[in-house]
Write an enzyme that holds these catalytic residues in place. Structure first.
Site, PDB file in Angstrom:
ATOM      1  N   SER A   1      80.237   0.307  56.384  1.00  0.00           N
ATOM      2  CA  SER A   1      80.290   0.925  57.437  1.00  0.00           C
ATOM      3  C   SER A   1      79.770   1.816  58.669  1.00  0.00           C
ATOM      4  O   SER A   1      80.150   2.668  59.009  1.00  0.00           O
ATOM      5  CB  SER A   1      82.240   1.601  56.956  1.00  0.00           C
ATOM      6  N   CYS A   2      78.716   2.557  56.618  1.00  0.00           N
ATOM      7  CA  CYS A   2      78.184   3.301  57.334  1.00  0.00           C
ATOM      8  C   CYS A   2      76.641   3.543  58.855  1.00  0.00           C
ATOM      9  O   CYS A   2      76.291   4.376  58.931  1.00  0.00           O
ATOM     10  CB  CYS A   2      77.362   4.149  56.009  1.00  0.00           C
TER      11      CYS A   2
END
EC number: 4.4.1.16
Length: 432
Positions: free
Chosen positions: A374-375
């Site tokens: 997700s980063c």
């Protein structure tokens, strides 16, 4: 499974569309028992934990109980648990501490460390691998850019996706202070050989001691493993272990395990203030979130084998359905022969020139998932560096989708999302 639990943890029913969440490696919802622990602490333990009146003492008791719960979950001692804001802080705290420790040792020994060159000998050396989370990679890169450390990024094997023990041992230098290797990768689910790394480093440290060289310590970021498999710090043999609440149905705080904190293993604060957490992490404690973290840890201690078996069953069924629906077009990016992986993670690509992962997900009506970490979501059009490091070809990696199932995911959910993927592919290929 009761209705509240199924609503929180399984598929989500909303009008007019039903959504199925399969991004549990990114974050998890709070278990109902965790929500209850948080809200009760907000109501009844709102006092300052450093105060002597009733609400303060109750807050301190809750914090101590949560510390014991976390220690039990990982097979450690309560006094070795330090509460933090999350995994990023825990990882940075370890790296910061090792830089400080190295320089203090240099000062004590009069800079007599055997070295390859004068410049190199004055900087601590770290060893990590090429598939670590950004909260390890970026702090280390920052240290290198500012000429404050040397770092070896060991490539993972293109055969099994693991950091190889022999490669890590070969990278050790006289100035090496820390080996940091994640316990499980968030994109592939591959379990890293942390126990063997620790065992070999421990043996190497005996030789280093005879030569007057400092110990090499071992850290593992266990964010993805906790709640999905048993994690025991004695089995792992690590000096530091990072705990992240929101990956195992807890709140968005974390903790750091430090073996014999401040005695056997050095830890230096990044913050200075009121002296909480034995001065290692000052700041008035976030009692409600710590209460929730403790409850989440209790649930893992009590139910981990059940969680693991359920997630493995659903993940295996998911992979069977994908292969049945897409045949030879499917490439399972997280399946490496003879390698253990997380029970909930399926990284796959559907081969086709128009089927980039983010494009497929954009066409999905039911599935809620991501192409990878997700980063990295702002770079979703680029192939995952993790998959490329593991030997996945560029054209396959570009089409990757990461699905990660949870405690409440059902086979019916799997059937829904496979049909959703089928219609998304048909849309993109002009067959609808």
């Amino acid at each position: 499974m009761d209705a509240a639990r199924n609503g929180a943890l399984g598929s989500v029913e909303s009008l007019p569309d039903r959504k199925v969440y399969m991004d549990y490696n990114a974050t998890t919802p709070l278990e109902p028992e965790v929500i209850q622990a948080v809200t009760e602490a907000m109501k009844e333990a709102w006092g300052n934990p450093s105060s002597s009146y009733v609400s303060g003492r109750k807050a301190k008791d809750i914090i101590n109980a949560a510390r014991a719960s976390l220690a039990k979950m990982i097979g450690g001692k309560p006094q070795d648990i330090i509460f933090t804001s999350g995994g990023t802080e825990s990882n940075n705290l370890v790296i910061h501490s090792m830089v400080r420790c190295f320089h203090e040792q240099q000062t004590l020994k009069g800079n007599m460390v055997d070295q390859h060159s004068p410049e190199e000998g004055t900087r601590p050396h770290f060893i990590t691998c090429t598939v670590e989370h950004d909260s390890i990679r970026l702090p280390l890169e920052h240290l290198v850019e500012n000429q404050m450390a040397e770092v070896t990024f060991v490539p993972v094997s293109k055969v099994n996706g693991q950091a190889e023990v022999e490669d890590i041992l070969a990278a050790v230098r006289p100035t090496t202070c820390l080996v940091t290797i994640m316990l499980a990768n968030n994109e592939t689910g591959v379990i890293m050989p942390v126990s063997e790394i620790s065992r070999r480093i421990k043996a190497l440290n005996q030789i280093r001691a005879a030569s007057g060289l400092p110990r090499v310590l071992v850290h593992t970021d266990a964010a993805q493993a906790l709640g999905k498999r048993r994690v025991d710090v004695e089995d792992l043999g690590v000096d530091f272990l990072t705990i992240v609440g929101h990956k195992f149905y807890g709140p968005r705080i974390g903790a750091l395990y430090v073996r014999g904190v401040g005695k056997l293993t050095p830890l230096y604060p990044m913050l200075f203030g009121g002296g909480q957490e034995r001065n290692f992490r000052p700041g008035t404690e976030n009692t409600p979130m710590i209460a929730g973290l403790g409850k989440a840890a209790d649930l893992v201690s009590e139910n981990c084998e059940t969680y693991e078996a359920h997630m493995r069953d659903i993940r295996d069924y998911l992979e069977e359905r994908l292969e049945a629906e897409f045949g030879k077009r499917i490439h399972l990016n997280s399946r490496f022969p003879g390698v253990e992986r997380l029970p909930n993670t399926c990284n796959f690509s559907i081969q086709g020139s128009q089927l980039q992962g983010y494009t497929v997900l954009a066409q999905c009506r039911t599935l809620l998932a991501s192409v990878g970490a997700s980063c990295h979501s702002n770079h979703e059009d680029r192939p995952s560096p993790v998959l490329l490091s593991c030997g996945i070809p560029v054209d396959v990696a570009r089409n990757a989708v990461r699905l990660s199932v949870g405690r409440g995911t059902t086979r019916a959910d799997v059937d829904l999302i496979v049909q959703d993927l089928k219609q998304a592919v048909a849309q993109l290929e002009g067959r609808l």
